[in-house]
Design an enzyme around this catalytic site. Structure first.
Site, PDB file in Angstrom:
ATOM      1  N   CYS A   1      47.992  49.747  24.537  1.00 62.62           N
ATOM      2  CA  CYS A   1      49.030  48.710  24.514  1.00 62.62           C
ATOM      3  C   CYS A   1      48.785  47.636  23.452  1.00 62.62           C
ATOM      4  CB  CYS A   1      49.183  48.082  25.886  1.00 62.62           C
ATOM      5  SG  CYS A   1      49.700  49.274  27.135  1.00 62.62           S
TER       6      CYS A   1
ATOM      7  N   HIS B   1      52.523  41.092  25.135  1.00 61.85           N
ATOM      8  CA  HIS B   1      52.725  42.458  25.622  1.00 61.85           C
ATOM      9  C   HIS B   1      53.323  42.399  27.027  1.00 61.85           C
ATOM     10  CE1 HIS B   1      52.154  46.450  27.019  1.00 61.85           C
ATOM     11  NE2 HIS B   1      51.125  46.161  27.787  1.00 61.85           N
TER      12      HIS B   1
ATOM     13  N   ASN C   1      57.037  48.252  30.964  1.00 64.03           N
ATOM     14  CA  ASN C   1      55.893  48.250  30.041  1.00 64.03           C
ATOM     15  C   ASN C   1      55.968  49.503  29.176  1.00 64.03           C
ATOM     16  OD1 ASN C   1      53.395  48.559  28.818  1.00 64.03           O
ATOM     17  ND2 ASN C   1      52.225  47.819  30.579  1.00 64.03           N
TER      18      ASN C   1
HETATM   19  O1  UT7 Z   1      49.633  47.581  29.750  1.00 63.49           O
HETATM   20  C1  UT7 Z   1      48.236  47.540  29.860  1.00 63.49           C
HETATM   21  C2  UT7 Z   1      47.786  46.397  30.684  1.00 63.49           C
HETATM   22  N1  UT7 Z   1      48.276  46.510  32.023  1.00 63.49           N
HETATM   23  C3  UT7 Z   1      48.269  45.467  32.828  1.00 63.49           C
HETATM   24  O2  UT7 Z   1      47.894  44.393  32.414  1.00 63.49           O
HETATM   25  C4  UT7 Z   1      48.692  45.673  34.245  1.00 63.49           C
HETATM   26  C5  UT7 Z   1      47.823  44.848  35.164  1.00 63.49           C
HETATM   27  N2  UT7 Z   1      48.041  45.030  36.589  1.00 63.49           N
HETATM   28  C6  UT7 Z   1      49.210  44.792  37.233  1.00 63.49           C
HETATM   29  O3  UT7 Z   1      50.225  44.539  36.627  1.00 63.49           O
HETATM   30  C7  UT7 Z   1      49.180  44.779  38.721  1.00 63.49           C
HETATM   31  O4  UT7 Z   1      47.854  44.841  39.173  1.00 63.49           O
HETATM   32  C8  UT7 Z   1      49.994  45.938  39.373  1.00 63.49           C
HETATM   33  C9  UT7 Z   1      51.485  45.709  39.174  1.00 63.49           C
HETATM   34  C10 UT7 Z   1      49.565  47.273  38.813  1.00 63.49           C
HETATM   35  C11 UT7 Z   1      49.744  45.914  40.870  1.00 63.49           C
HETATM   36  O5  UT7 Z   1      50.107  44.661  41.422  1.00 63.49           O
HETATM   37  P1  UT7 Z   1      49.096  43.844  42.330  1.00 63.49           P
HETATM   38  O6  UT7 Z   1      49.778  42.642  42.791  1.00 63.49           O
HETATM   39  O7  UT7 Z   1      47.809  43.680  41.569  1.00 63.49           O
HETATM   40  O8  UT7 Z   1      48.908  44.821  43.562  1.00 63.49           O
HETATM   41  P2  UT7 Z   1      47.585  45.514  44.091  1.00 63.49           P
HETATM   42  O9  UT7 Z   1      47.173  46.636  43.218  1.00 63.49           O
HETATM   43  O10 UT7 Z   1      46.590  44.457  44.428  1.00 63.49           O
HETATM   44  O11 UT7 Z   1      48.132  46.123  45.446  1.00 63.49           O
HETATM   45  C12 UT7 Z   1      48.633  45.278  46.495  1.00 63.49           C
HETATM   46  C13 UT7 Z   1      49.244  46.172  47.562  1.00 63.49           C
HETATM   47  C14 UT7 Z   1      48.348  47.341  47.944  1.00 63.49           C
HETATM   48  O12 UT7 Z   1      48.513  47.579  49.308  1.00 63.49           O
HETATM   49  P3  UT7 Z   1      47.404  47.060  50.368  1.00 63.49           P
HETATM   50  O13 UT7 Z   1      46.116  47.708  49.940  1.00 63.49           O
HETATM   51  O14 UT7 Z   1      47.387  45.567  50.206  1.00 63.49           O
HETATM   52  O15 UT7 Z   1      47.945  47.534  51.668  1.00 63.49           O
HETATM   53  C15 UT7 Z   1      48.939  48.490  47.146  1.00 63.49           C
HETATM   54  O16 UT7 Z   1      48.682  49.738  47.773  1.00 63.49           O
HETATM   55  O17 UT7 Z   1      50.464  46.730  47.060  1.00 63.49           O
HETATM   56  C16 UT7 Z   1      50.407  48.171  47.189  1.00 63.49           C
HETATM   57  N3  UT7 Z   1      51.181  48.756  46.109  1.00 63.49           N
HETATM   58  C17 UT7 Z   1      52.502  48.980  46.195  1.00 63.49           C
HETATM   59  N4  UT7 Z   1      53.373  48.764  47.196  1.00 63.49           N
HETATM   60  C18 UT7 Z   1      54.665  49.086  46.954  1.00 63.49           C
HETATM   61  C19 UT7 Z   1      50.745  49.134  44.879  1.00 63.49           C
HETATM   62  N5  UT7 Z   1      51.777  49.613  44.153  1.00 63.49           N
HETATM   63  C20 UT7 Z   1      52.876  49.528  44.946  1.00 63.49           C
HETATM   64  C21 UT7 Z   1      54.237  49.857  44.772  1.00 63.49           C
HETATM   65  N6  UT7 Z   1      55.103  49.607  45.799  1.00 63.49           N
HETATM   66  N7  UT7 Z   1      54.714  50.368  43.621  1.00 63.49           N
END
Ligand code: UT7
Length: 338
Positions: free
Chosen positions: A116, A259, A289
């Site tokens: 990215c 980005h 993205n």
């Molecule tokens: O382009 C290169 C660079 N990329 C980035 O910078 C991306 C960086 N990361 C992110 O944007 C975020 O971490 C994500 C969007 C990928 C995830 O968001 P988050 O707020 O960090 O969520 P998380 O991974 O901490 O997950 C929170 C909860 C989890 O459930 P539990 O364990 O709390 O029960 C996940 O399983 O949300 C759940 N979850 C979802 N729920 C519904 C993860 N993905 C989804 C989804 N829909 N699509």
């Protein structure tokens, strides 16, 4: 850090972008994934994204964006640099095929692989080609058919990543001109490469003689950890880029283009940098993205919509796999996308 040689640097002379026509909404994703429109919007800021149809490759997107950038500049190029995470094949590079399809003749053409951060790595590379006298006009394209490496069953990545291409034409010019590329701040941390990876398909897995385990050919991201690094690196590199450009600080930016990884990341970085909401460029709600393509697509759309205009002091930053990151600051020139 890559700087321009005194007296001669690269100047942005044209830009363009191309998004594949098929649009996938959050509602569409809820039909095959355990997710919701509310979760995707509130956690990422994304509502819709463009995806390639079967058979469309990165070069197809790159050729369209490249042609528009050349039309915008009204000239040809004597080098093509393609930043991509998703080359058409592992070998050869995709840029020569793109150059050939654009009818540019036997020009220098190669790929840059910085996930990215690819557009900023490509910008530094293209500037070096021009500053050294190796090229007069470089077509820099950043294109990704990112959905082709995404596991359709992985809700952590399938809701975020999308496809697209953006391009700029860089010509030789003076460092004092609007559009001149000055120092580009670049960095990496390979100790954290596992946070963003496609485990299989490279020499490590192939030389092992062991077939990939199911799913290892897909992209993986440790989202929460990556999130933290993305904020830290984009904030720090933006400060460095502002300083390297001779600005008082990032708050000097009339426009901030980061980005488009996640709307929450972008808000945190911009808040930390003291950049007011009305100065932040964003299209993540519409395009998600798009990997390496993210920044030039944002620039082309913003210029087309009139939110980025000649004379704006623009701060650019990106972060991605590698880990890798970059930033640069420039004055936006009088260019219009086609
Ligand atoms: O382009 C290169 C660079 N990329 C980035 O910078 C991306 C960086 N990361 C992110 O944007 C975020 O971490 C994500 C969007 C990928 C995830 O968001 P988050 O707020 O960090 O969520 P998380 O991974 O901490 O997950 C929170 C909860 C989890 O459930 P539990 O364990 O709390 O029960 C996940 O399983 O949300 C759940 N979850 C979802 N729920 C519904 C993860 N993905 C989804 C989804 N829909 N699509």
């Amino acid at each position: 850090m890559s700087g321009a040689a005194a007296g001669r640097t690269a100047v942005i002379a044209g830009l363009g972008c191309h998004l594949p026509p098929d649009v996938v909404t959050n509602e569409d994703l809820t039909r095959r994934l355990d997710t919701s429109d509310e979760w995707i919007r509130s956690r990422t800021g994304i509502a819709t994204r463009h995806v390639v149809d079967p058979g469309t490759a990165t070069s197809d997107l790159a050729v369209e964006a490249g042609r528009r950038a050349l039309d915008s500049a009204g000239c040809e190029a004597d080098a093509v640099v393609l930043a991509t995470t998703t080359p058409d094949q592992p070998c050869p590079a995709t840029a020569p095929a793109v150059a050939a399809r654009l009818g540019l003749g036997p020009v220098a053409a190669f790929d840059v692989s910085a996930v990215c951060s690819g557009f900023l790595y490509g910008l530094a590379t293209a500037t070096g080609l021009i500053a050294s006298g190796t090229a007069e006009r470089v077509l820099l394209i950043a294109a990704d058919a990112f959905t082709t490496i995404i596991d359709p069953a992985d809700r952590g990545t399938a809701v975020i990543f999308a496809d697209g291409a953006g391009a700029v034409v860089l010509r030789a010019g003076d460092p004092a001109e609007p559009g001149a590329i000055g120092p580009v701040v670049l960095g990496s941390d390979g100790g954290l490469s596992r946070l963003i990876e496609v485990p299989a398909g490279g020499s490590r897995q192939r030389s092992s003689g062991v077939a990939p385990a199911p799913g290892e050919e897909f992209f993986r991201m440790a989202g929460r950890e990556v999130y933290r690094h993305a904020v830290d690196r984009m904030t720090a590199s933006s400060r460095q880029a502002a300083e390297a450009a001779g600005w008082a600080g990032p708050q000097d930016a009339d426009r901030f283009a980061a980005h488009q990884a996640n709307a929450r990341i972008l808000a945190t970085v911009a808040d930390d940098l003291g950049i007011a909401p009305e100065r932040r460029l964003s299209n993540i709600e519409r395009v998600g993205n798009t990997g390496a393509a993210s920044l030039p697509v944002l620039l082309a759309q913003s210029a087309a919509e009139g939110t980025l205009t000649a004379g704006h002091r623009l701060l650019l930053t990106a972060f991605g796999g590698g880990l890798s990151w970059g930033a640069t600051a420039l004055v936006w020139p009088d260019v219009k996308p086609v």
